[in-house]
Structures are given as C-alpha cells and as structure tokens.
Design an enzyme around this catalytic site. Structure first.
Site, PDB file in Angstrom:
ATOM      1  N   LYS A 235       0.834  -1.210   0.000  1.00  0.00           N
ATOM      2  CA  LYS A 235       0.000   0.000   0.000  1.00  0.00           C
ATOM      3  C   LYS A 235       0.873   1.266   0.000  1.00  0.00           C
ATOM      4  O   LYS A 235       0.638   2.214  -0.756  1.00  0.00           O
ATOM      5  CB  LYS A 235      -0.898  -0.022   1.246  1.00  0.00           C
ATOM      6  CG  LYS A 235      -1.506   1.294   1.623  1.00  0.00           C
ATOM      7  CD  LYS A 235      -2.564   1.698   0.662  1.00  0.00           C
ATOM      8  CE  LYS A 235      -2.935   3.140   0.824  1.00  0.00           C
ATOM      9  NZ  LYS A 235      -4.140   3.513   0.176  1.00  0.00           N
ATOM     10  N   CYS A 289      -3.359  10.990   1.247  1.00  0.00           N
ATOM     11  CA  CYS A 289      -2.741   9.679   0.991  1.00  0.00           C
ATOM     12  C   CYS A 289      -1.354   9.831   0.406  1.00  0.00           C
ATOM     13  O   CYS A 289      -0.358   9.472   1.022  1.00  0.00           O
ATOM     14  CB  CYS A 289      -3.619   8.896   0.017  1.00  0.00           C
ATOM     15  SG  CYS A 289      -5.345   8.931   0.471  1.00  0.00           S
TER      16      CYS A 289
HETATM   17  N1  SAJ Z   1      -1.502  14.782  -9.080  1.00  0.00           N
HETATM   18  C1  SAJ Z   1      -0.619  15.510  -9.860  1.00  0.00           C
HETATM   19  N2  SAJ Z   1      -0.295  15.019 -11.097  1.00  0.00           N
HETATM   20  C2  SAJ Z   1      -0.790  13.841 -11.557  1.00  0.00           C
HETATM   21  C3  SAJ Z   1      -1.676  13.101 -10.749  1.00  0.00           C
HETATM   22  C4  SAJ Z   1      -2.008  13.593  -9.497  1.00  0.00           C
HETATM   23  O1  SAJ Z   1      -0.138  16.587  -9.476  1.00  0.00           O
HETATM   24  O2  SAJ Z   1      -0.464  13.480 -12.701  1.00  0.00           O
HETATM   25  C5  SAJ Z   1      -1.859  15.287  -7.731  1.00  0.00           C
HETATM   26  C6  SAJ Z   1      -3.355  15.593  -7.584  1.00  0.00           C
HETATM   27  O3  SAJ Z   1      -3.684  16.854  -8.080  1.00  0.00           O
HETATM   28  C7  SAJ Z   1      -3.512  15.466  -6.092  1.00  0.00           C
HETATM   29  C8  SAJ Z   1      -2.507  14.381  -5.693  1.00  0.00           C
HETATM   30  O4  SAJ Z   1      -1.619  14.276  -6.790  1.00  0.00           O
HETATM   31  O5  SAJ Z   1      -3.154  16.668  -5.444  1.00  0.00           O
HETATM   32  C9  SAJ Z   1      -3.098  13.020  -5.412  1.00  0.00           C
HETATM   33  O6  SAJ Z   1      -4.168  12.712  -6.300  1.00  0.00           O
HETATM   34  P1  SAJ Z   1      -4.401  11.272  -6.936  1.00  0.00           P
HETATM   35  O7  SAJ Z   1      -5.602  11.339  -7.770  1.00  0.00           O
HETATM   36  O8  SAJ Z   1      -3.163  10.805  -7.591  1.00  0.00           O
HETATM   37  O9  SAJ Z   1      -4.584  10.300  -5.684  1.00  0.00           O
HETATM   38  P2  SAJ Z   1      -5.501  10.329  -4.351  1.00  0.00           P
HETATM   39  O10 SAJ Z   1      -4.657  10.895  -3.231  1.00  0.00           O
HETATM   40  O11 SAJ Z   1      -6.819  10.923  -4.571  1.00  0.00           O
HETATM   41  O12 SAJ Z   1      -5.693   8.746  -4.101  1.00  0.00           O
HETATM   42  C10 SAJ Z   1      -4.550   7.910  -3.985  1.00  0.00           C
HETATM   43  C11 SAJ Z   1      -4.706   6.728  -4.949  1.00  0.00           C
HETATM   44  N3  SAJ Z   1      -3.439   6.029  -5.057  1.00  0.00           N
HETATM   45  C12 SAJ Z   1      -2.861   5.784  -6.279  1.00  0.00           C
HETATM   46  O13 SAJ Z   1      -3.352   6.147  -7.316  1.00  0.00           O
HETATM   47  C13 SAJ Z   1      -1.591   5.015  -6.261  1.00  0.00           C
HETATM   48  C14 SAJ Z   1      -5.791   5.784  -4.419  1.00  0.00           C
HETATM   49  O14 SAJ Z   1      -5.881   4.608  -5.209  1.00  0.00           O
HETATM   50  C15 SAJ Z   1      -5.496   5.396  -2.964  1.00  0.00           C
HETATM   51  O15 SAJ Z   1      -6.486   4.515  -2.428  1.00  0.00           O
HETATM   52  C16 SAJ Z   1      -5.510   6.669  -2.161  1.00  0.00           C
HETATM   53  O16 SAJ Z   1      -4.424   7.482  -2.640  1.00  0.00           O
HETATM   54  C17 SAJ Z   1      -5.320   6.283  -0.688  1.00  0.00           C
HETATM   55  O17 SAJ Z   1      -6.326   6.270   0.045  1.00  0.00           O
HETATM   56  O18 SAJ Z   1      -4.212   5.908  -0.289  1.00  0.00           O
END
Ligand code: SAJ
Length: 439
Positions: A235, A289
C-alpha cells in the site's frame, strides 16, 4: 453503477454473518454501507456521537459520490446501525486514521495510537473463529502489533493449537488476523471498493485465506494473498510510486520554466516515446494519501528510502515555488500599474472535480497569498461556502481579476477556456495545472 450495484445484489448468493467496522470515516463508512447492502448485519462504530447520530438517521457526514444512496439504503434495510462502542461480530474491520505524530520528530512519523486503541476496544468482544482485519494505511509491522495486543488482552485465543486442537509448536491462534489495505480513489470510492483488486496479508496463511474468502463475497476484482508485512508495504509503495512520478513531472515543470520551454508541449512529445509516460505537473501533491504515505516508509527506512524522501521534498517545494511565482508577478503588476492586482485563485480542492480540501496545495497557496496581504478572489466551483474565504463565482472572478491563476484543472475551467475565451482577453494568466493546455 451505484443503482446497478444495489439492484444486482439481489442476484448474488446470500451472505450470512455480522461485521463490526471501527471508524466511520472516508473508508469505514463506505465499507460499512457496502457490506450492509450486500446482506451483512453491520455494526458501525465511531467515537464521535454526532457521527453516529447522523448515520443512524440515514445521512452522511462526509462527501463522496454515491455514498448517500448506499448509507440510506443500508440504514433503511436495518442492516447498518451505528454505535459508539463495538459489539460482538464475526468479522472486525479497523478503519481508523493513522496520522503523523504532532511533534518531536525530524521526519513526519506515523502515529498508530488510533489503531492500538481500536484494537483494545474490540478485544473483549472477539470470539474463537472471528476475523480481525486492519484496513488503515499502516507502517510495516502494524498488523503484527495488532496481533500482539490481542494476545496480551485475550491470551486464551492465542493458545498454541494444531489441527486437532491439541497444543503444539505451530503457534496458530484461534482467531484470524490480516491486513487488507484500502486502495480507493476519493471521488470513486463506491465503485473502486467493489471493482479494485485487493491485497490480503495475514499474520499466517490461514488468516490470509479466511480474510480473502470474506472479501470475495463483495469484491468483483481479484483478491490476492500475501503476508501482512508485504501487504502493508504494498500500500505504501503504490502511493510512493505515484508521488515519485508526480515529483518527476513537477521537477520538469521548474526546469522548463528556467529555459522558457512549455512543459505541456514537452510532456506530450516525450510521451510519444513508447516507454515514457510522464504524469501531470501541478501545484504540489494534496489529499490525505499520496502526500502522507511515503513518509511511513521514510520514517522507518531513513537510510534506504532516499528517492522516496526526495520526491516528497520536490512535491512540497513545488507549492512554495508556485507561491513565489505568483508573488513576483503581483509585484511586477504593482510596479507597472501603481496598485496591487486582484488575483483570482482558480480552484481550492486538492485535485480536479472534487470538493475535498484535505491537504490541498491550492488552498495552502490561496491562504499564503492572503496572508501576504494580496487581494485574492477564491474560486471553487465544487464548494458553495467556506469559512476562511468568500467563495466567488468563477465568471465574476475572471471579470474582476487582473491576474488569473489556475491552480486546479476543474472541468468548469476547461470549458471556460474552450467556450468563453473572450472573458480572458487582456487578463494575465498563470496556468500551473495545464488547464489552458489540456483538452
Ligand atoms: N496529481 C498531480 N499530477 C498527476 C496526478 C495527481 O499533481 O499526474 C496530484 C493531484 O492533483 C492530487 C494528488 O496528486 O493533489 C493526489 O491525487 P491522486 O488522484 O493521484 O490520488 P488520491 O490521493 O486521490 O488517491 C490515492 C490513490 N493512489 C494511487 O493512485 C496510487 C488511491 O488509489 C489510494 O487509495 C488513495 O491514494 C489512498 O487512500 O491511499
């Protein structure tokens, strides 16, 4: 999907038994509601009486797409009831927060006190044959710690028994303990709870198998078995992988800025290589996360986790870099026009198309600009009201502002660019999230 799932449940094989879910937050409540709709009798437990009352009235205290429908159906069916204390059940799921320690650490360090107190709180209700599952994102070794606590509190459940029930050296317990980390994406929790593959890591093989059989009753994805430490690290690694890759994109955006190169064009071109896939640069990493979990590795593997630590620092630095950029542009404007500019901060949420402000870099930036006495207009199309700022409608903000800063690539902003270009004429635009570049 939600109504489809609720309807399709009728055709699934009947399930029996009860589940006690400890912690009715972003993971616990959706899980409890899903299990109740699947046919389990669910005891939802939260220390917050207000939360318990809200849920028992069929309502919800958090925002998540489709969750209201699931909770209402669960409560109306009589299969979900919330309490402030645990009760006896066949399966116990611990889904409590694992925050950082408040102070006294040079590196953000996970605090598993809520896991420990949740474990202690269920100890007296556990019976032979029960399954105890830790879903909270946890540092490596936490599930074994849960087992240790239960062994201290209920030693009779940890008699060393063999398959005939006689004492031997197998050290099996009479209960089954496993880690099954949640991996759902905020905004898509109800879908992903059902559809995602799950990793189940028991403290022994039989625990993994028992816990996996339980997940197979409501998960349509694959349920994969391992040991508890691997499941815990898996995780943390998933979120660290994403953090490292976002850090690469963010670092590139700053390198490109130095050379006057458009990072979005560069990204498009580089991604035409068959084995390159650069993520999106932004204003930093938010949410509860990805910006948090990598520290769970770094705090314990300081010497080894150098890249993971650097990625965290790069992503945090990107937010400060954005603030400095905006302040510089504001100063230039002031020198030229002999007045401070009005700055529209477009987006407060931690990522596009949600209303979640947890650990949001966009919110942090808006706050920092306001604290620096800049004239800001806070825009967040997914929120009507917020105590700290007046939330301004985005067309009004654009008409009024001198500098328009895109912080989050919400769909409303993308459509504004496509359909109402004229509103942006003669405005200075700072686009940190690619809203003017992404279609
Ligand atoms: N972000 C970027 N660039 C990208 C992708 C995301 O800057 O290309 C930023 C987003 O704007 C945001 C942050 O990253 O601020 C996180 O967003 P996210 O959509 O990547 O992820 P979370 O935090 O909403 O959810 C994550 C997910 N993990 C992965 O994709 C590996 C989700 O599956 C997990 O269950 C969740 O964390 C968790 O609960 O741990």
């Amino acid at each position: 999907m939600i109504n489809f799932y609720l309807k399709s449940i009728k055709n699934q094989p009947k399930v029996h038994g009860s589940v006690c879910v400890i912690g009715l937050g972003y993971i616990g409540l959706p899980t409890a509601a899903l299990l109740a709709n699947r046919g389990y009798n669910v005891i939802g437990v939260d220390v917050n009486k207000k939360v318990v009352d809200i849920i028992n009235s069929g309502n919800i205290h958090i925002k998540e797409s489709g969750l209201d429908t699931f909770v209402r159906a669960a409560v109306e069916s009589g299969r979900l009831k919330a309490y402030t204390e645990p009760k006896e059940a066949d399966v116990f799921i611990i889904a409590v927060p694992t925050p950082f320690h408040e102070n006294g650490y040079d590196i953000p360090t996970p605090n598993i006190d809520y896991v420990i107190s949740a474990t202690k709180s269920i100890a007296k209700y556990i019976k032979e044959g029960n399954i105890v599952i830790l879903e909270s994102t946890s540092p490596v070794g936490t599930t074994e710690k849960v087992a240790e606590i239960l062994a201290q509190e209920r030693p009779e459940l940890f008699k060393t028994v063999n398959s005939e029930g006689k004492k031997n050296a197998n050290h099996q317990s009479l209960i089954y303990i496993a880690h099954c980390p949640e991996r759902v994406l905020p905004g898509k929790i109800m879908n992903e709870l059902v559809e995602n593959d799950r990793i189940v890591g028991g403290i022994d093989k039989i625990s993994s198998q028992k816990a996996a059989s339980f997940y197979k009753t409501f998960v349509s994805g694959e349920v994969l078995i391992t040991n508890s430490k691997t499941a815990e690290l898996c995780k943390l690694v998933e979120n660290s992988f994403r953090d490292v890759n976002i850090a690469f994109a963010n670092e590139l955006s700053m390198i490109c800025d130095k050379y006057g190169i458009d990072v979005w064009e560069l990204r498009e071109l580089a991604n035409r290589h068959p084995r390159v896939n650069i993520l999106y640069p932004g204003v930093g990493v938010g949410g509860h996360c990805i910006a948090v979990d990598p520290w769970f590795i770094v705090a314990d593997a300081k010497k080894e986790a150098k890249l993971i630590k650097t990625a965290r620092e790069v992503n945090n630095y990107k937010t400060e870099w954005v603030i400095e950029k905006i302040k510089n542009e504001a100063l230039k404007f002031e020198l030229k026009n002999k007045r401070k500019p009005i700055i529209a901060c477009m987006g407060l949420a931690f990522k596009p198309d949600i209303d979640d402000l947890r650990e949001s870099p966009a919110l942090y930036i808006t706050r920092a600009l306001k604290q620096d006495n800049l004239n800001i207009l806070a825009v967040e199309p997914n929120i009507c009201e917020y105590e700290e700022f007046e939330i301004i409608d985005y067309t009004t903000a654009i008409e009024t502002a001198d500098i328009i800063v895109f912080l989050v690539a919400h769909k409303e902003f993308k459509s504004l660019i496509t359909n109402h270009q004229s509103l942006l004429t003669n405005k200075q635009i700072l686009d940190f999230c690619g809203v003017t570049k992404l279609s």
